[in-house]
Design a protein around this motif. Structure first.
Motif, short mmCIF file in Angstrom:
data_model
loop_
_atom_site.label_atom_id
_atom_site.label_comp_id
_atom_site.label_asym_id
_atom_site.label_seq_id
_atom_site.Cartn_x
_atom_site.Cartn_y
_atom_site.Cartn_z
N GLU A 4 47.23 60.56 42.25
CA GLU A 4 47.24 59.89 43.55
C GLU A 4 48.40 60.34 44.45
OE1 GLU A 4 44.94 56.60 44.46
OE2 GLU A 4 44.13 58.52 43.82
N LYS B 262 41.91 53.14 39.72
CA LYS B 262 42.31 54.40 39.06
C LYS B 262 43.47 54.14 38.11
CE LYS B 262 40.80 57.34 42.81
NZ LYS B 262 41.22 57.97 44.05
N ALA B 263 44.38 53.27 38.53
CA ALA B 263 45.52 52.94 37.66
C ALA B 263 45.01 52.27 36.38
CB ALA B 263 46.49 52.03 38.40
N GLY C 164 51.04 47.29 36.51
CA GLY C 164 51.67 47.04 35.21
C GLY C 164 52.48 45.74 35.26
N ASN D 215 44.13 50.82 42.58
CA ASN D 215 44.35 49.98 41.39
C ASN D 215 43.32 50.27 40.30
OD1 ASN D 215 46.62 48.71 42.27
ND2 ASN D 215 45.58 46.91 43.07
N PHE E 225 60.11 57.94 39.10
CA PHE E 225 60.43 57.02 40.19
C PHE E 225 60.96 57.78 41.40
CE2 PHE E 225 60.29 54.32 36.47
CZ PHE E 225 59.56 53.24 36.94
N GLN F 106 52.35 55.99 45.18
CA GLN F 106 51.96 54.64 44.77
C GLN F 106 51.51 53.87 46.01
OE1 GLN F 106 54.97 52.52 42.60
NE2 GLN F 106 53.99 50.55 42.95
N ASP G 156 43.52 54.72 33.98
CA ASP G 156 44.55 55.45 33.23
C ASP G 156 45.17 54.58 32.15
OD1 ASP G 156 44.35 57.96 34.27
OD2 ASP G 156 45.99 57.76 35.71
N SER H 17 59.04 51.79 32.64
CA SER H 17 57.77 51.68 33.35
C SER H 17 56.87 50.61 32.74
CB SER H 17 57.04 53.02 33.32
OG SER H 17 55.71 52.84 33.80
N THR H 18 56.56 49.60 33.52
CA THR H 18 55.68 48.53 33.04
C THR H 18 54.25 49.06 32.84
OG1 THR H 18 55.24 47.79 35.30
CG2 THR H 18 57.04 46.70 34.13
N LEU I 170 51.24 60.01 38.54
CA LEU I 170 50.90 60.04 39.97
C LEU I 170 50.89 61.48 40.47
CD1 LEU I 170 53.02 57.15 41.57
CD2 LEU I 170 50.54 57.33 41.57
N GLY J 171 53.55 46.39 41.25
CA GLY J 171 52.42 47.23 40.81
C GLY J 171 51.58 46.58 39.71
#
Ligand code: GDP
Length: 474
Positions: free
Chosen positions: A361, A374-375, A102, A372, A279, A364, A378, A394-395, A329, A100
């Motif tokens: 979303e 939108k990620a 991050g 990406n 997760f 994932q 954020d 979470s990275t 998410l 992902g």
């Protein structure tokens, strides 16, 4: 205060390479200009003069060796006329995507640190899902590996070199490095100082990594002195400085960030970012996570203290307003928190706490540019908050607090088989550092079973709060 951007679109790229150079010269990265102004007004940490001089030197090298340069052509030529002709002045590390956003931003910044330490040039092999995310980081140059570049060229040369191997000392022209979570003992040789002189002779390193491996570079005696000069004081701002230097959202992404920021976050007295990464909703029900988040912000950290409803006057004139940004998410966290604080606002007779979100979303997606984007929106909005609560392991959260330069409140891991489904106590803990965690630590614990750090009286590495055997800079 409002960012109020005047978005300038990049000049549309032409066909040939020459035109692309010209357009990159004219390219105007609005976020870089505006973030510089916003951040310099509150950032307490400044990069060291030595780091700045290494960055300047890097920019010159990048320009000299970039994909439009003669040196690049020479070192990627299918058939070098003479072996000696290979331009070792320009050596590359090519970053390739895995996992992902991050994870990707963390491994890009680690690769860049490695390039600074070894006088290499960082090129990125972004697919269509990433090309629109960031501005070019290096002035008047590009970090994109050309789209028509093929490693096969280099590999073909490799086969020929194999033939000659017996007659002359063999130097590979390309080596792939696997520094991902699932690396094996052979890959781990990368982290030995003794391996580095051999790698120095290889012009092309192609990296596949989803890790923030920068902490490990501090444990390698061959790099330590240089790193201590680059980061002479605390080591918890390594990602902060490198990430801010490398990643400036593209004009398109920045337009979304500033539009949202100005509409919902700018006017609040305090901005609180909640990053709720789940997760598996099967293992950890949303209701449990929600209770945990509320316990964290209202009780453990006391970030939000709700006055007792019965003593709240409906006629308060002075109120401190708080904006909560919920990044997740999944939509239900926003919905529930919004409902809860709306009720409280009604009792208080004023909008004291506003709850906002940009998107949800629900799943994932890998390989999607809009997902990406939108990620990244954020991540940046979180990084513009004053306080952050992040999810463990979470990275995505690591990048947000690293860019912000904030030590987050980290929710306790709720991946439990606990039948009672209780919220673990405490619901969250203050982190030990602003740095991301290196979750999979190569062979550090194999060679240092009692965690002793080679060299340096002051420990700069600690265990991560959220990852058993993880390492982080402090
Ligand atoms: P990690 O898996 O939490 O370590 O973080 P990564 O960024 O590597 O991968 C998670 C991916 O899921 C992100 O890149 C996004 O694509 C998506 N994602 C996770 N959380 C969020 C969120 O809060 N907002 C948005 N827009 N996307 C998210």
């Amino acid at each position: 205060s409002s960012i109020n951007p005047t978005i300038q679109q990049p000049v549309a790229g032409g066909g040939g390479e020459e035109e692309e150079v010209l357009s990159s010269e004219q390219y105007s990265c609005v976020s870089r200009q505006q973030l510089h102004i916003i951040r310099s007004s509150y950032s307490s940490s400044k990069p060291s003069p030595f780091l700045l001089s290494r960055l300047k030197e890097y920019e010159q090298r990048h320009k000299r060796c970039d994909p439009f340069s003669e040196s690049f052509n020479r070192s990627s030529r299918e058939q070098p006329e003479e072996k000696e002709d290979v331009e070792l002045d320009c050596r590359y590390i090519v970053w390739t995507p895995v996992n992902g956003l991050g994870n990707r931003m963390l491994s890009i910044s680690s690769s860049f640190l490695y390039a600074l330490l070894t006088n290499r040039v960082l090129l990125v092999d972004f697919g269509p899902d990433m090309v629109d995310l960031f501005c070019e980081p290096f002035h008047n140059s590009t970090w994109f590996l050309p789209r028509d570049f093929t490693f096969k060229k280099l590999l073909r040369r490799e086969e020929e070199e194999e033939e000659q191997k017996k007659e002359m000392p063999y130097v590979a022209s390309l080596l792939q490095l696997f520094l991902s979570y699932d690396n094996d003992d052979y890959d781990k040789l990368f982290f030995k100082s003794e391996t580095q002189p051999l790698l120095e002779k290889v012009p092309w390193l192609v990296l596949r990594s989803d890790q923030y491996f920068a902490p490990y570079l501090f444990l390698m005696p061959c790099f330590r002195a240089e790193l201590d000069r680059m980061f002479p004081d605390d080591k918890e701002t390594v990602f902060h400085h490198l990430g801010r230097y490398l990643f400036s959202p593209s004009n398109q992404v920045w337009g979304h960030i500033t539009g949202f920021y100005d509409a919902y976050l700018a006017k609040a007295d305090r901005r609180i970012g909640l990053q709720i990464r789940v997760f598996s909703l099967d293992k950890t029900p949303a209701s449990l996570i929600l209770s945990q988040v509320i316990n964290c912000i209202q009780e453990e950290s006391r970030i939000i203290i709700l006055p007792n409803a019965t003593t709240t006057s409906r006629n308060r004139t002075t109120t401190t307003t708080t904006a909560i940004l919920v990044a997740s998410l999944f939509g239900q966290f926003y919905t529930e928190l919004n409902k809860m604080y709306k009720e409280w606002n009604e009792k208080a007779g004023a909008t004291v706490v506003g709850v906002y979100r940009t998107n949800h979303e629900e799943i994932q997606v890998l390989g999607s540019s809009s997902h990406n984007m939108k990620a990244l929106v954020d991540i940046y909005l979180l990084s513009m908050c004053d306080v952050l609560v992040t999810s463990p392991r979470s990275t995505f959260g690591y990048v947000a607090h690293g860019l912000a330069g904030l030590t987050p409140w980290i929710l306790q891991s709720q991946d439990i088989e606990d039948e009672e489904q209780r919220v673990k106590e405490p619901a969250c803990r203050r982190g030990v550092s602003k740095e991301p965690c290196l979750q999979f630590h190569a062979n550090y614990y194999d060679t240092n079973p009692d965690h002793r750090e080679p060299g340096g009286p002051v420990p700069v590495i600690m265990d991560c709060e959220d990852f058993q055997y993880g390492l982080k800079l402090v």
